[in-house]
Design a protein around this motif. Structure first.
Motif: not given
Ligand SMILES: NC(=O)c1ccc[n+]([C@@H]2O[C@H](COP(=O)([O-])OP(=O)(O)OC[C@H]3O[C@@H](n4cnc5c(N)ncnc54)[C@H](OP(=O)(O)O)[C@@H]3O)[C@@H](O)[C@H]2O)c1
Length: 305
Positions: A30, A92, A99, A106
C-alpha cells in the motif's frame, strides 16, 4: 482525520456524516495518500461493496469515494514504484474505505504519477470516468477508426470521456442524452446527437459499438442497433438484450497504471477535456450531495486547498 461515512443504506446521501476517523495505516504493497481531491460516482451508495466486505459481512461505517488525487505520505511493507512526497492519482478498492477523507490507504499498483502541471481536481475527475471509457472502447469494445459508435449519456462523466476518446480513435460518434445535453455532447466531439426524450433512437441506424451508461429500455433497444460483428458495452450491469450477431460485454473498471498515464497525457496535451460539475470542500460535501438541482459532469470534493 476528517472523513465522510455512511451507515444506513436506506438513507441515501441524507445519511452521510462528516466525522473524525483514525488515519489509515499502509498494509503490504500500500501507500497512504494525503487526499487533495476526491471523486464520487453518483450511484455509489447503491453498490453492495459500499456496505459489505468480500464475505458479505457488514463493513459500515464505510467511507465512500473511490478515486483520488493527492500526495503519498507513507508506504507499506514491500511497496515499490511510488515514493513519499510523490503526486499520484487513481482508484481505490471498492471494498475498502475510500477517498472522501483526508487520507486513504491504496495499493500502489492502483495509482499512477500525476504530472506537476495537472491540478489535483482534474486528476481526480478523470480517474474512474477516463479509465472506464478507455477500457470500454479499447479493451472490451476494440473500436476501430471508421466505425460508428453510440456514446449514451454523452454529456455525463463517463459519456463525455467516451465521446472524446472514440472521436480521437477515428470513430463516427453519435452522442445521446437529454435535450439540455445536446450542445455539451457536440462540444465534446459528438458528430451528431440523439435526444432520448424526443428522438427515435432506432433512426440512428446500424452501429458497430454502443457504450451504454443508462441501461433499462435504452440498453435493450440499443442491442438491436448493433451491426454484425459489433459490440454492446455496458457499465450498468449485464445487458438485458444481446445483439443478434455481435457481442455483449459488461464490466467494472479496474485500475491500470499504464492506462491512467495514457489518460493523463491526453489531459496534458489537450486531447481530453475533463468534465467537472460540482466542486465542494469536504466540510460542504454532504450538503452538496443533497442538493436537488440536476447534476452536470463529475462531482469533485476538494479535500485540501
Ligand atoms: N461499471 C463501471 O466500471 C462503471 C464506471 C463508472 C460509472 N459506471 C456507471 O455508469 C453510469 C453513469 O455514470 P456517470 O458517472 O457517467 O454518471 P453521470 O455523470 O450522471 O452521466 C450519466 C448521463 O446519462 C444521462 N442519462 C441517464 N439516463 C438517461 C435517460 N434515460 N435519458 C437521457 N439521458 C440519460 C444523465 O442525465 P441525468 O443526470 O439527467 O439523468 C447523464 O447526463 C452510472 O450508473 C455509474 O454507476 C459504471
Amino acid at each position: 482525520m476528517k472523513a465522510i461515512v455512511v451507515t444506513d443504506q436506506a438513507a441515501g446521501t441524507a445519511g452521510m456524516k462528516l466525522v473524525e476517523r483514525p488515519e489509515p495505516q499502509p498494509s503490504i504493497n500500500d501507500v497512504v495518500v494525503q487526499v487533495y481531491a476526491s471523486g464520487f460516482v453518483n450511484t455509489e451508495l447503491g453498490w453492495p461493496s459500499t456496505w459489505t466486505d468480500r464475505l458479505d459481512r457488514d463493513r459500515t461505517p464505510s467511507i465512500p469515494g473511490h478515486e483520488l488525487a493527492g500526495v503519498v505520505t507513507a508506504i507499506g511493507y514491500g511497496t515499490t514504484g511510488l515514493s513519499v512526497g510523490q503526486r499520484v492519482f487513481g482508484l481505490t478498492d471498492w471494498y475498502r474505505d475510500g477517498t472522501l477523507a483526508e487520507y486513504a490507504a491504496v495499493e500502489a499498483r492502483n495509482l499512477a504519477p500525476l504530472p506537476g502541471d495537472v491540478d489535483f481536481t482534474v486528476g481526480a475527475s478523470v480517474a474512474i470516468s477516463g479509465l472506464t471509457a478507455w477500457q470500454g472502447l479499447v479493451v472490451h469494445g476494440r473500436v476501430l477508426a471508421g466505425q460508428r459508435v453510440i456514446a449514451h449519456g454523452a454529456a455525463g462523466a463517463v459519456g463525455s470521456m467516451v465521446t472524446q476518446l472514440a472521436r480521437e480513435l477515428g470513430a463516427y460518434v453519435i452522442g445521446s442524452g437529454r435535450a439540455a445535453d445536446r450542445q455539451s455532447a457536440l462540444d465534446f466531439g459528438a458528430h451528431e446527437f440523439v435526444n432520448l426524450e424526443t428522438d427515435v433512437l432506432e433512426d440512428v441506424g446500424g452501429v458497430d459499438l454502443v457504450f451504454d451508461v443508462i441501461g433499462g429500455d435504452i440498453g435493450k433497444r440499443s442491442a438491436g442497433l448493433i451491426r454484425a460483428g459489433g459490440t454492446l458495452v455496458s457499465v450498468v450491469g449485464p445487458p438485458e438484450a444481446r445483439p443478434a450477431d455481435g457481442l455483449a460485454v459488461d464490466f467494472v473498471v479496474e485500475s491500470d497504471r499504464a492506462q491512467l498515464s495514457e489518460i493523463v497525457q491526453r489531459v496534458q496535451d489537450g486531447r481530453l477535456r475533463t468534465n467537472i460539475g460540482n466542486v465542494s470542500t469536504l466540510d460542504d460535501a454532504v450538503a452538496a450531495f443533497n442538493r436537488t438541482e440536476r447534476r452536470k459532469g463529475k462531482r469533485i470534493i476538494r479535500v485540501r486547498p
